[in-house]
Design a protein around this motif. Structure first.
Motif, PDB file in Angstrom:
ATOM      1  N   ARG A 173       0.843  -1.185   0.000  1.00 54.83           N
ATOM      2  CA  ARG A 173       0.000   0.000   0.000  1.00 54.83           C
ATOM      3  C   ARG A 173       0.882   1.239   0.000  1.00 54.83           C
ATOM      4  O   ARG A 173       1.717   1.407   0.863  1.00 54.83           O
ATOM      5  CB  ARG A 173      -0.929  -0.009   1.197  1.00 54.83           C
ATOM      6  N   PHE A 174       0.675   2.067  -0.988  1.00 51.59           N
ATOM      7  CA  PHE A 174       1.375   3.337  -1.081  1.00 51.59           C
ATOM      8  C   PHE A 174       0.444   4.451  -0.626  1.00 51.59           C
ATOM      9  O   PHE A 174      -0.759   4.286  -0.571  1.00 51.59           O
ATOM     10  CB  PHE A 174       1.827   3.609  -2.525  1.00 51.59           C
ATOM     11  N   GLY A 175       1.012   5.613  -0.371  1.00 50.27           N
ATOM     12  CA  GLY A 175       0.213   6.758   0.031  1.00 50.27           C
ATOM     13  C   GLY A 175      -0.261   7.586  -1.149  1.00 50.27           C
ATOM     14  O   GLY A 175      -0.877   8.627  -0.968  1.00 50.27           O
ATOM     15  N   GLY A 176       0.015   7.142  -2.345  1.00 45.62           N
ATOM     16  CA  GLY A 176      -0.390   7.862  -3.547  1.00 45.62           C
ATOM     17  C   GLY A 176      -0.263   6.968  -4.760  1.00 45.62           C
ATOM     18  O   GLY A 176       0.124   5.803  -4.656  1.00 45.62           O
ATOM     19  N   THR A 177      -0.580   7.511  -5.901  1.00 50.49           N
ATOM     20  CA  THR A 177      -0.468   6.746  -7.137  1.00 50.49           C
ATOM     21  C   THR A 177       0.991   6.689  -7.573  1.00 50.49           C
ATOM     22  O   THR A 177       1.835   7.429  -7.061  1.00 50.49           O
ATOM     23  CB  THR A 177      -1.301   7.401  -8.256  1.00 50.49           C
ATOM     24  N   HIS A 178       1.268   5.832  -8.543  1.00 52.87           N
ATOM     25  CA  HIS A 178       2.637   5.731  -9.055  1.00 52.87           C
ATOM     26  C   HIS A 178       3.075   7.068  -9.654  1.00 52.87           C
ATOM     27  O   HIS A 178       4.227   7.466  -9.503  1.00 52.87           O
ATOM     28  CB  HIS A 178       2.737   4.621 -10.096  1.00 52.87           C
ATOM     29  N   ALA A 179       2.156   7.755 -10.322  1.00 47.32           N
ATOM     30  CA  ALA A 179       2.496   9.052 -10.919  1.00 47.32           C
ATOM     31  C   ALA A 179       2.844  10.077  -9.838  1.00 47.32           C
ATOM     32  O   ALA A 179       3.799  10.851  -9.986  1.00 47.32           O
ATOM     33  CB  ALA A 179       1.341   9.557 -11.773  1.00 47.32           C
ATOM     34  N   GLN A 180       2.091  10.101  -8.757  1.00 47.22           N
ATOM     35  CA  GLN A 180       2.384  11.022  -7.660  1.00 47.22           C
ATOM     36  C   GLN A 180       3.737  10.704  -7.030  1.00 47.22           C
ATOM     37  O   GLN A 180       4.515  11.613  -6.701  1.00 47.22           O
ATOM     38  CB  GLN A 180       1.301  10.948  -6.589  1.00 47.22           C
ATOM     39  N   ILE A 181       4.015   9.429  -6.863  1.00 48.33           N
ATOM     40  CA  ILE A 181       5.283   9.014  -6.257  1.00 48.33           C
ATOM     41  C   ILE A 181       6.456   9.381  -7.164  1.00 48.33           C
ATOM     42  O   ILE A 181       7.467   9.905  -6.707  1.00 48.33           O
ATOM     43  CB  ILE A 181       5.264   7.513  -5.932  1.00 48.33           C
ATOM     44  N   ARG A 182       6.303   9.141  -8.459  1.00 43.66           N
ATOM     45  CA  ARG A 182       7.392   9.469  -9.389  1.00 43.66           C
ATOM     46  C   ARG A 182       7.625  10.978  -9.445  1.00 43.66           C
ATOM     47  O   ARG A 182       8.755  11.442  -9.550  1.00 43.66           O
ATOM     48  CB  ARG A 182       7.096   8.894 -10.760  1.00 43.66           C
ATOM     49  N   SER A 183       6.562  11.746  -9.375  1.00 42.34           N
ATOM     50  CA  SER A 183       6.699  13.205  -9.341  1.00 42.34           C
ATOM     51  C   SER A 183       7.435  13.639  -8.077  1.00 42.34           C
ATOM     52  O   SER A 183       8.329  14.485  -8.121  1.00 42.34           O
ATOM     53  CB  SER A 183       5.322  13.852  -9.397  1.00 42.34           C
ATOM     54  N   SER A 184       7.070  13.059  -6.954  1.00 49.91           N
ATOM     55  CA  SER A 184       7.733  13.356  -5.688  1.00 49.91           C
ATOM     56  C   SER A 184       9.200  12.918  -5.732  1.00 49.91           C
ATOM     57  O   SER A 184      10.073  13.596  -5.190  1.00 49.91           O
ATOM     58  CB  SER A 184       7.004  12.643  -4.554  1.00 49.91           C
ATOM     59  N   LEU A 185       9.458  11.819  -6.395  1.00 49.09           N
ATOM     60  CA  LEU A 185      10.823  11.308  -6.534  1.00 49.09           C
ATOM     61  C   LEU A 185      11.684  12.261  -7.375  1.00 49.09           C
ATOM     62  O   LEU A 185      12.845  12.518  -7.036  1.00 49.09           O
ATOM     63  CB  LEU A 185      10.782   9.920  -7.178  1.00 49.09           C
ATOM     64  N   ARG A 186      11.118  12.825  -8.436  1.00 51.04           N
ATOM     65  CA  ARG A 186      11.854  13.811  -9.247  1.00 51.04           C
ATOM     66  C   ARG A 186      12.146  15.068  -8.432  1.00 51.04           C
ATOM     67  O   ARG A 186      13.253  15.617  -8.494  1.00 51.04           O
ATOM     68  CB  ARG A 186      11.057  14.169 -10.502  1.00 51.04           C
ATOM     69  N   PHE A 187      11.156  15.544  -7.681  1.00 48.51           N
ATOM     70  CA  PHE A 187      11.339  16.726  -6.843  1.00 48.51           C
ATOM     71  C   PHE A 187      12.433  16.481  -5.810  1.00 48.51           C
ATOM     72  O   PHE A 187      13.315  17.321  -5.606  1.00 48.51           O
ATOM     73  CB  PHE A 187      10.011  17.080  -6.168  1.00 48.51           C
ATOM     74  N   TYR A 188      12.400  15.302  -5.186  1.00 46.73           N
ATOM     75  CA  TYR A 188      13.423  14.941  -4.207  1.00 46.73           C
ATOM     76  C   TYR A 188      14.808  14.894  -4.860  1.00 46.73           C
ATOM     77  O   TYR A 188      15.796  15.374  -4.285  1.00 46.73           O
ATOM     78  CB  TYR A 188      13.087  13.594  -3.556  1.00 46.73           C
ATOM     79  N   LYS A 189      14.887  14.340  -6.071  1.00 47.19           N
ATOM     80  CA  LYS A 189      16.171  14.218  -6.756  1.00 47.19           C
ATOM     81  C   LYS A 189      16.775  15.599  -7.031  1.00 47.19           C
ATOM     82  O   LYS A 189      17.965  15.827  -6.775  1.00 47.19           O
ATOM     83  CB  LYS A 189      15.987  13.459  -8.071  1.00 47.19           C
ATOM     84  N   VAL A 190      15.964  16.517  -7.532  1.00 46.07           N
ATOM     85  CA  VAL A 190      16.447  17.875  -7.813  1.00 46.07           C
ATOM     86  C   VAL A 190      16.943  18.529  -6.528  1.00 46.07           C
ATOM     87  O   VAL A 190      18.020  19.139  -6.495  1.00 46.07           O
ATOM     88  CB  VAL A 190      15.336  18.714  -8.468  1.00 46.07           C
ATOM     89  N   LEU A 191      16.162  18.392  -5.453  1.00 51.61           N
ATOM     90  CA  LEU A 191      16.554  19.018  -4.184  1.00 51.61           C
ATOM     91  C   LEU A 191      17.778  18.345  -3.580  1.00 51.61           C
ATOM     92  O   LEU A 191      18.598  19.021  -2.945  1.00 51.61           O
ATOM     93  CB  LEU A 191      15.387  18.973  -3.190  1.00 51.61           C
ATOM     94  N   ALA A 192      17.932  17.043  -3.762  1.00 54.08           N
ATOM     95  CA  ALA A 192      19.109  16.345  -3.238  1.00 54.08           C
ATOM     96  C   ALA A 192      20.376  16.862  -3.908  1.00 54.08           C
ATOM     97  O   ALA A 192      21.383  17.123  -3.233  1.00 54.08           O
ATOM     98  CB  ALA A 192      18.969  14.838  -3.449  1.00 54.08           C
TER      99      ALA A 192
END
Length: 167
Positions: A29-48
């Protein structure tokens, strides 16, 4: 001898698009859809990466300040200068030492927000949130942590395609 009872639904679980988990594998169980997670992952990558670069600039600033007693100043007669602290205040130009510290501090706050959002959507344990947050504190660590987090998130998403539909 008795024959095993055949389950009419056996072999059908986990087919693409039916929304069920493969047999013997618990549904993730995820807290969002795969698209939401991938978007969050891109945002995290840029900030990292941005946080990692700013942290390296903070290291340069600290070496200049505590190693050589200098401030880094842009403008005021030259493009880039290393001036003593007393002279840097009156030299004109922009004190990059102070600017780097302020920008890194605020960028780290946004990095923590990106970290929290990804952690929340992936529903990882709290310890992983703390480890990811520490990636923005140790120089160069954010680059390695980002690569590992990105790989783990993608593996989780690939291993559980049935968890994609949420709404």
């Amino acid at each position: 001898m008795t024959e095993p009872v055949l389950d009419p639904t056996a072999g059908t679980a986990g087919r693409a698009g039916d929304g069920r988990a493969p047999a013997g594998k618990p549904k993730r169980r995820f807290g969002g859809t795969h698209a939401q997670i991938r978007s969050s992952l891109r945002f995290y990558k840029v900030l990292a990466y941005a946080t990692g670069i700013m942290l390296l600039l903070v290291v340069v600033e600290m070496v200049a300040k505590y190693g050589f007693g200098s401030e880094i100043v842009a403008g005021g007669g030259a493009v880039l200068q290393f001036l003593p602290e007393v002279v840097a205040e009156t030299a004109g130009g922009v004190n990059l030492s102070t600017a780097v510290l302020i920008v890194h501090g605020w960028l780290y706050v946004v990095y923590l927000i990106a970290d929290f959002r990804l952690w929340q959507l992936m529903r990882w344990p709290f310890g992983r949130f703390v480890l990811i947050a520490l990636g923005g504190v140790v120089p160069l660590l954010s680059f390695f942590v980002e690569k590992r987090v990105h790989r783990q998130a993608e593996e989780d998403l690939a291993a559980h395609p049935e968890a994609a539909p949420r709404y």
